[in-house]
Design a protein around this motif. Structure first.
Motif, PDB file in Angstrom:
ATOM      1  N   ASP A  10       0.854  -1.186   0.000  1.00  0.00           N
ATOM      2  CA  ASP A  10       0.000   0.000   0.000  1.00  0.00           C
ATOM      3  C   ASP A  10       0.891   1.238   0.000  1.00  0.00           C
ATOM      4  OD1 ASP A  10      -2.339  -1.452   0.016  1.00  0.00           O
ATOM      5  OD2 ASP A  10      -2.457  -1.515   2.215  1.00  0.00           O
ATOM      6  N   GLU A  11       0.429   2.288  -0.663  1.00  0.00           N
ATOM      7  CA  GLU A  11       1.256   3.483  -0.831  1.00  0.00           C
ATOM      8  C   GLU A  11       1.620   4.125   0.504  1.00  0.00           C
ATOM      9  OE1 GLU A  11       0.297   7.442  -3.151  1.00  0.00           O
ATOM     10  OE2 GLU A  11       0.935   5.857  -4.535  1.00  0.00           O
ATOM     11  N   ASP A  12       0.741   4.005   1.497  1.00  0.00           N
ATOM     12  CA  ASP A  12       1.047   4.632   2.781  1.00  0.00           C
ATOM     13  C   ASP A  12       2.135   3.872   3.554  1.00  0.00           C
ATOM     14  OD1 ASP A  12      -0.351   2.389   3.480  1.00  0.00           O
ATOM     15  OD2 ASP A  12      -1.980   3.429   4.521  1.00  0.00           O
ATOM     16  N   GLN A  13       2.549   2.709   3.057  1.00  0.00           N
ATOM     17  CA  GLN A  13       3.631   1.948   3.681  1.00  0.00           C
ATOM     18  C   GLN A  13       4.991   2.239   3.044  1.00  0.00           C
ATOM     19  OE1 GLN A  13       2.278  -2.090   3.175  1.00  0.00           O
ATOM     20  NE2 GLN A  13       1.009  -2.054   5.025  1.00  0.00           N
ATOM     21  N   THR A  65       8.502   3.750   2.118  1.00  0.00           N
ATOM     22  CA  THR A  65       9.557   4.422   2.873  1.00  0.00           C
ATOM     23  C   THR A  65      10.557   5.050   1.903  1.00  0.00           C
ATOM     24  OG1 THR A  65      11.046   2.505   2.963  1.00  0.00           O
ATOM     25  CG2 THR A  65       9.335   2.656   4.667  1.00  0.00           C
ATOM     26  N   HIS A  92       3.432   2.926  -9.880  1.00  0.00           N
ATOM     27  CA  HIS A  92       2.289   3.268  -9.027  1.00  0.00           C
ATOM     28  C   HIS A  92       1.049   2.599  -9.611  1.00  0.00           C
ATOM     29  CE1 HIS A  92       4.141   6.300  -6.382  1.00  0.00           C
ATOM     30  NE2 HIS A  92       4.922   6.562  -7.435  1.00  0.00           N
ATOM     31  N   HIS A 111      -3.177   2.062  -9.250  1.00  0.00           N
ATOM     32  CA  HIS A 111      -4.445   2.427  -8.631  1.00  0.00           C
ATOM     33  C   HIS A 111      -5.422   1.277  -8.831  1.00  0.00           C
ATOM     34  CE1 HIS A 111      -7.836   4.777  -7.196  1.00  0.00           C
ATOM     35  NE2 HIS A 111      -8.522   4.340  -8.255  1.00  0.00           N
ATOM     36  N   ARG A 137      -7.963   1.719  -3.676  1.00  0.00           N
ATOM     37  CA  ARG A 137      -6.713   1.993  -2.968  1.00  0.00           C
ATOM     38  C   ARG A 137      -5.578   2.192  -3.963  1.00  0.00           C
ATOM     39  NH1 ARG A 137      -4.867  -3.792  -0.295  1.00  0.00           N
ATOM     40  NH2 ARG A 137      -5.204  -5.101  -2.147  1.00  0.00           N
ATOM     41  N   ASP A 138      -4.573   2.934  -3.485  1.00  0.00           N
ATOM     42  CA  ASP A 138      -3.376   3.181  -4.283  1.00  0.00           C
ATOM     43  C   ASP A 138      -2.260   2.264  -3.789  1.00  0.00           C
ATOM     44  OD1 ASP A 138      -4.373   5.252  -5.959  1.00  0.00           O
ATOM     45  OD2 ASP A 138      -4.298   6.613  -4.225  1.00  0.00           O
ATOM     46  N   ARG A 139      -1.660   1.537  -4.727  1.00  0.00           N
ATOM     47  CA  ARG A 139      -0.617   0.567  -4.404  1.00  0.00           C
ATOM     48  C   ARG A 139       0.676   0.957  -5.125  1.00  0.00           C
ATOM     49  NH1 ARG A 139      -1.205  -3.802  -1.088  1.00  0.00           N
ATOM     50  NH2 ARG A 139      -0.917  -5.437  -2.636  1.00  0.00           N
TER      51      ARG A 139
END
Length: 687
Positions: free
Chosen positions: A220-223, A225, A233, A235, A259-261
């Motif tokens: 997931d994009e929020d993971q 670093t 990217h 979607h 979700r964005d991956r």
């Protein structure tokens, strides 16, 4: 720096054959040596940083990289430690290995014993030449203004030192593997060896395959670093399914939100657990963590009974965890594994100088940075300090077990059957351990109750007192003819080795309110001898070693005629001219015959079995088995009254075999005859 070559003046072609032949028994150990050196370099750099003599670059993360290349047949070991300059390369790499080469070769050219060789020179780095035809070093020192250095050697007497091209602080060692060792450039083989030696090193270790295709993973994009390399990217739209609502109407329901991956290069995973459980304080560890660690390290999915966490800082540094494994039966292997570490670097399994012999039956890890190891770390230097470590470990185990017996008796009893072999073996092997544990050895009685030796002795003495009170009192007046210093009789403690085999004797004891303890493990025979040596006032005796006075009638009638007659009849019927026969009046009329064997004879026979002395005659060391006949039994009376009858020999054989059955298993031949004879007797009854 201009190129520099050096040559070593020694009387043998080179030192490397010596290294290959004598320094290390396992060639894969070069992984441990090179990775350990990298860990040391990183540790030293961290200390310099703490002292203010060096500042880490932004985003610095200490690590060691191992890169295999099966195509080129090479191995690289890369660390970001303090590195070396040209002078240090000469001092630490060249001079240490070769400075005493002439004396080394002269002294050890005819030696084959590792212990006589290792420890005289700093040869850890040179373990690489066990598997490599050529070794290169590229290194850059942390020092201000340091220049990169390149060093190479083909395993001969010459090396080359020149300017290098390395741009980051640290050291990179490249091994050009020889044909016999190309297996180590295989990723799976390298992983296996690293996990064997380096699973708990204090620095993260990463393994990469230079010849393999790049692998990816999606997160997931929020993971994401800063260290991740983004490839793509992605979607993902929300997903809907048609479902029926409460009103029976169909509608689209969202089952997966949008979700964005991100597709990234696969993140490296360290092969090293840098903070193993034994390095933590016991108060910080949970039971689940202890169990998980046990399963991970020993690949044993049976739950350990309990564990002892060692944590000592003075007078030496020692940490570790010892597990008591569960033994399902006495036939299970109880060979354990104690892994020895030095600063989280694996040294060896079961080093007897450090681990008390009896604890090698356990499973566990011990880490002692103060161990006086030799250069190869494969053995210990002779040092009284090592004995202190061993004694400490033994003491901590005794403290844990005795403390559990005092404060957690319920669990101690629950574990006892499984842990007793370990403890008894320890008492036999170590005097100090025996002294600490003797009061906390448990004995399970016929009712399944656990007693200490003190409890068992007191219970037995009460039984003796009760029996004396029940008997007619003899004249206790003093007798001048008796010796004033007559030896005080020992307290006899009865035991059982097979509850099924000895059930007849057990029932007799229970009928008279007598007790015995169950000692059925192989180690119990030498152990009770050990207990007797420590307690001269007691003697252990198996329940079938004699006919206990309490199961006999107090009638003092003379049974000489019965004894003489029945001895003759049974010897003739059985064809045993030396058979010892005793006639006793037992309280239980239903018991016809029994076999007894003196405790001394049995122990001698056990010793003969232990030492494989099967060719010797057991009767050499004591009396043979004794047939005890019950004068109160109707069948025994019948044989006595009808000694010349036709079927008497058959009855004698049957009584003897019945007595044997309650004493020990019949041989195949004896069992065949017993079954045939039983059928014959039943046919007589059927007529």
């Amino acid at each position: 720096m201009s190129n520099k070559t050096g040559s070593l003046s020694i009387n043998s072609e080179n030192i490397f054959p010596i290294i290959k032949k004598w320094l290390y028994s396992d060639h894969d150990i070069f992984f441990r040596e090179l990775i350990s050196n990298g860990c040391d370099a990183i540790t030293k750099l961290k200390k310099l940083e703490i002292m203010g003599e060096y500042s880490f670059p932004e985003k610095y993360r200490s690590k060691i990289e191992v890169i295999v290349n099966p195509t080129d047949k090479t191995l690289k070991f890369i660390d970001n430690g303090l590195g070396m300059d040209a002078d240090e390369v000469e001092e630490y790499i060249t001079q240490i290995a070769f400075s005493g080469a002439t004396e080394f070769l002269e002294k050890y050219k005819d030696k084959t014993n590792n212990d006589e060789i290792i420890g005289h020179f700093g040869l850890g780095f040179y373990s690489a030449f066990m598997v490599a035809d050529e070794v290169h070093i590229d290194t850059l020192s942390y020092k201000e203004g340091a220049k990169p250095v390149h060093w190479e050697c083909d395993g001969g007497t010459e090396y080359t030192l020149s300017d290098g091209e390395k741009t980051t602080v640290g050291t990179e060692i490249t091994l050009f593997l020889n044909e016999e060792s190309v297996e180590f450039s295989n990723e799976y083989r390298a992983r296996e060896v690293i996990e064997k030696y380096c699973s708990f090193m204090p620095v993260e270790i990463f393994l990469d395959n230079a010849a393999a295709e790049q692998q990816y993973e999606t997160i997931d994009e929020d993971q994401l670093t800063e260290d991740d390399v983004v490839v793509e990217h992605i979607h993902e739209d929300a997903k809907f399914e048609e479902k029926e609502n409460e009103n029976g109407e169909k509608e689209q329901v969202e089952v997966s939100p949008a979700r964005d991956r991100v597709k990234i290069n696969k993140r490296p995973v360290s092969l090293s657990d840098t903070s193993p459980l034994w390095m933590k304080h016991p108060n910080e560890c949970t039971d689940d963590e202890y169990r998980d660690f046990y399963r991970k390290v020993f690949m044993d999915y049976k739950e350990p009974l309990f564990w002892i966490h060692l944590n000592m800082d003075y007078p030496f540094n020692l940490k570790g965890i010892l597990y008591f494994p569960k033994i399902n039966t006495e036939y299970d292997s109880i060979e354990g594994t104690i892994k020895l570490y030095n600063n989280q670097v694996f040294i060896a399994d079961n080093i007897k100088e450090v681990i008390p012999e009896f604890l090698m039956l356990l499973k566990g890890v011990i880490d002692c940075p103060d161990l006086p190891l030799n250069v190869s770390r494969s053995a210990l230097q002779n040092d009284g300090f090592v004995k202190k470590i061993s004694d400490y470990i033994s003491k901590k185990v005794a403290d844990k077990l005795s403390g559990m017996c005092k404060t957690d008796r319920e669990n101690y009893e629950k574990y006892w059957d499984d842990i007793s072999p370990f403890i008894k073996f320890g008492c036999l092997k170590e005097e100090k351990f025996s002294e600490k544990m003797m009061d906390y050895i448990l004995y399970k009685n016929l009712d399944g109750k656990y007693l200490t030796l003190k409890d068992f002795i007191e219970e037995t003495k009460k039984e003796e007192e009760n029996a004396e009170q029940a008997e007619p009192q003899a004249d206790t007046a003093s007798d001048d003819s008796k010796e004033e210093n007559a030896e005080k009789p020992k307290t006899i403690l009865y035991y059982v080795t097979d509850e099924v085999q000895q059930s007849q004797y057990i029932n007799m004891f229970k009928e008279e309110g007598l007790d015995a303890v169950i000692l059925k493990h192989n180690i119990d025979s030498p152990f009770i001898s050990h207990v007797e040596q420590k307690n001269e006032e007691i003697k252990f005796q198996r329940i079938d070693s004699e006919v206990n006075a309490d199961v006999k009638e107090n009638d003092a009638a003379d049974l000489k005629e019965e004894t003489d007659t029945l001895t003759e009849v049974f010897r003739k019927a059985l064809g045993k001219d030396k058979l010892e026969v005793k006639v006793e009046k037992l309280k239980n009329e239903n018991i016809s015959s029994m076999i007894t064997l003196s405790e001394e004879s049995r122990r001698m026979q056990d010793m003969m079995k232990m030492y494989n002395m099967y060719g010797m005659d057991p009767s050499m060391f004591g009396s043979s088995e004794t047939l005890v006949l019950n004068a109160n039994n109707k069948l025994v009376k019948y044989i006595f009254d009808n000694k010349d009858s036709e079927n008497i020999p058959m009855f004698c054989e049957q009584l003897y075999d019945l007595a044997l059955l309650s004493h020990k298993p019949l041989s195949p031949e004896e069992m065949t005859k017993f079954i045939s004879r039983s059928n014959e007797i039943m046919m007589l009854l059927a007529k």
